[in-house]
Motif scaffolding. Structure first.
Motif, PDB file in Angstrom:
ATOM      1  N   PRO A  14       0.817  -1.229   0.000  1.00 59.82           N
ATOM      2  CA  PRO A  14       0.000   0.000   0.000  1.00 59.82           C
ATOM      3  C   PRO A  14       0.849   1.277   0.000  1.00 59.82           C
ATOM      4  N   GLN A  15       1.971   1.267   0.700  1.00 62.93           N
ATOM      5  CA  GLN A  15       2.848   2.438   0.722  1.00 62.93           C
ATOM      6  C   GLN A  15       3.450   2.683  -0.663  1.00 62.93           C
ATOM      7  N   ILE A  16       3.850   1.618  -1.332  1.00 60.93           N
ATOM      8  CA  ILE A  16       4.414   1.745  -2.676  1.00 60.93           C
ATOM      9  C   ILE A  16       3.361   2.277  -3.639  1.00 60.93           C
ATOM     10  N   VAL A  17       2.162   1.710  -3.591  1.00 57.37           N
ATOM     11  CA  VAL A  17       1.084   2.145  -4.489  1.00 57.37           C
ATOM     12  C   VAL A  17       0.780   3.619  -4.272  1.00 57.37           C
ATOM     13  N   LYS A  18       0.659   4.036  -3.014  1.00 54.55           N
ATOM     14  CA  LYS A  18       0.358   5.442  -2.717  1.00 54.55           C
ATOM     15  C   LYS A  18       1.464   6.360  -3.217  1.00 54.55           C
ATOM     16  N   ALA A  19       2.712   5.977  -2.990  1.00 51.92           N
ATOM     17  CA  ALA A  19       3.835   6.803  -3.426  1.00 51.92           C
ATOM     18  C   ALA A  19       3.884   6.915  -4.946  1.00 51.92           C
ATOM     19  N   VAL A  20       3.638   5.823  -5.639  1.00 49.70           N
ATOM     20  CA  VAL A  20       3.670   5.843  -7.106  1.00 49.70           C
ATOM     21  C   VAL A  20       2.517   6.684  -7.648  1.00 49.70           C
ATOM     22  N   GLN A  21       1.334   6.540  -7.065  1.00 49.38           N
ATOM     23  CA  GLN A  21       0.169   7.301  -7.533  1.00 49.38           C
ATOM     24  C   GLN A  21       0.319   8.795  -7.289  1.00 49.38           C
ATOM     25  N   THR A  22       0.811   9.176  -6.124  1.00 48.24           N
ATOM     26  CA  THR A  22       0.890  10.596  -5.765  1.00 48.24           C
ATOM     27  C   THR A  22       2.220  11.238  -6.123  1.00 48.24           C
ATOM     28  N   LYS A  23       3.237  10.423  -6.341  1.00 45.41           N
ATOM     29  CA  LYS A  23       4.603  10.898  -6.594  1.00 45.41           C
ATOM     30  C   LYS A  23       5.131  11.730  -5.420  1.00 45.41           C
ATOM     31  N   LYS A  24       4.571  11.508  -4.229  1.00 46.74           N
ATOM     32  CA  LYS A  24       5.003  12.215  -3.026  1.00 46.74           C
ATOM     33  C   LYS A  24       5.680  11.226  -2.088  1.00 46.74           C
ATOM     34  N   VAL A  25       6.959  11.479  -1.816  1.00 46.45           N
ATOM     35  CA  VAL A  25       7.723  10.573  -0.965  1.00 46.45           C
ATOM     36  C   VAL A  25       8.444  11.295   0.171  1.00 46.45           C
ATOM     37  N   ASN A  26       8.184  12.576   0.335  1.00 43.91           N
ATOM     38  CA  ASN A  26       8.915  13.349   1.343  1.00 43.91           C
ATOM     39  C   ASN A  26       8.645  12.881   2.770  1.00 43.91           C
ATOM     40  N   ASP A  27       7.504  12.234   3.017  1.00 38.49           N
ATOM     41  CA  ASP A  27       7.192  11.745   4.358  1.00 38.49           C
ATOM     42  C   ASP A  27       7.724  10.338   4.609  1.00 38.49           C
ATOM     43  N   ILE A  28       8.380   9.765   3.643  1.00 39.07           N
ATOM     44  CA  ILE A  28       8.927   8.412   3.773  1.00 39.07           C
ATOM     45  C   ILE A  28      10.351   8.514   4.307  1.00 39.07           C
TER      46      ILE A  28
ATOM     47  N   PHE B   4      12.788  -1.244  -4.460  1.00 41.44           N
ATOM     48  CA  PHE B   4      12.077  -0.367  -5.392  1.00 41.44           C
ATOM     49  C   PHE B   4      11.666   0.916  -4.687  1.00 41.44           C
ATOM     50  N   MET B   5      11.099   0.782  -3.472  1.00 42.43           N
ATOM     51  CA  MET B   5      10.632   1.952  -2.732  1.00 42.43           C
ATOM     52  C   MET B   5      11.778   2.904  -2.424  1.00 42.43           C
ATOM     53  N   LEU B   6      12.918   2.368  -2.057  1.00 47.11           N
ATOM     54  CA  LEU B   6      14.075   3.202  -1.745  1.00 47.11           C
ATOM     55  C   LEU B   6      14.588   3.927  -2.994  1.00 47.11           C
ATOM     56  N   VAL B   7      14.679   3.227  -4.095  1.00 47.16           N
ATOM     57  CA  VAL B   7      15.103   3.855  -5.354  1.00 47.16           C
ATOM     58  C   VAL B   7      14.073   4.905  -5.775  1.00 47.16           C
ATOM     59  N   PHE B   8      12.795   4.569  -5.683  1.00 44.95           N
ATOM     60  CA  PHE B   8      11.729   5.505  -6.039  1.00 44.95           C
ATOM     61  C   PHE B   8      11.814   6.767  -5.188  1.00 44.95           C
ATOM     62  N   TYR B   9      12.134   6.611  -3.911  1.00 45.32           N
ATOM     63  CA  TYR B   9      12.287   7.766  -3.021  1.00 45.32           C
ATOM     64  C   TYR B   9      13.348   8.720  -3.572  1.00 45.32           C
ATOM     65  N   PHE B  10      14.521   8.191  -3.893  1.00 44.41           N
ATOM     66  CA  PHE B  10      15.621   9.047  -4.329  1.00 44.41           C
ATOM     67  C   PHE B  10      15.396   9.641  -5.719  1.00 44.41           C
ATOM     68  N   VAL B  11      14.627   8.955  -6.540  1.00 47.38           N
ATOM     69  CA  VAL B  11      14.344   9.459  -7.889  1.00 47.38           C
ATOM     70  C   VAL B  11      13.287  10.562  -7.865  1.00 47.38           C
ATOM     71  N   THR B  12      12.325  10.464  -6.946  1.00 44.66           N
ATOM     72  CA  THR B  12      11.189  11.398  -6.995  1.00 44.66           C
ATOM     73  C   THR B  12      11.145  12.419  -5.871  1.00 44.66           C
ATOM     74  N   LYS B  13      12.026  12.347  -4.880  1.00 48.14           N
ATOM     75  CA  LYS B  13      11.936  13.280  -3.751  1.00 48.14           C
ATOM     76  C   LYS B  13      12.160  14.707  -4.217  1.00 48.14           C
ATOM     77  N   GLU B  14      11.452  15.620  -3.547  1.00 49.72           N
ATOM     78  CA  GLU B  14      11.623  17.043  -3.851  1.00 49.72           C
ATOM     79  C   GLU B  14      12.886  17.539  -3.190  1.00 49.72           C
ATOM     80  N   LYS B  15      13.606  18.347  -3.895  1.00 49.15           N
ATOM     81  CA  LYS B  15      14.886  18.824  -3.368  1.00 49.15           C
ATOM     82  C   LYS B  15      14.737  20.119  -2.654  1.00 49.15           C
TER      83      LYS B  15
END
Length: 86
Positions: free
Chosen positions: A21-35, A75-86
């Protein structure tokens, strides 16, 4: 399959799918700053070691569930670093 293998397999399945569920939510919203990348790094190390332990013991439920968990958390860790806001 013996009672112990059933319990072990179910435990592995539930802990593996818990992150989905965390992966799905992150992929759908592209928001990972709270992870927490630290959490996913520690979790990745843990399931990686469990996978290796399963390989050493030739225990397929441990190998499969933790191997899949390793991929999902990786995947979640890589997705975090690829999509996190700087």
């Amino acid at each position: 399959m013996e009672h112990q293998e059933i319990i072990g397999t179910l435990a592995g399945i539930f802990t593996t799918v818990a992150v989905i569920p965390q992966i799905v939510k992150a992929v759908q919203t592209k928001k990972v700053n709270d992870i927490s990348p630290v959490f996913f790094s520690v979790l990745l190390l843990g399931v990686g070691l469990w996978t290796y332990y399963g390989i050493l013991k030739k225990d397929w439920p441990i190998i499969l569930t933790n191997g899949i968990s390793f991929l999902l958390n990786g995947f979640m860790l890589v997705f975090y670093f690829v999509t996190k806001e700087k």
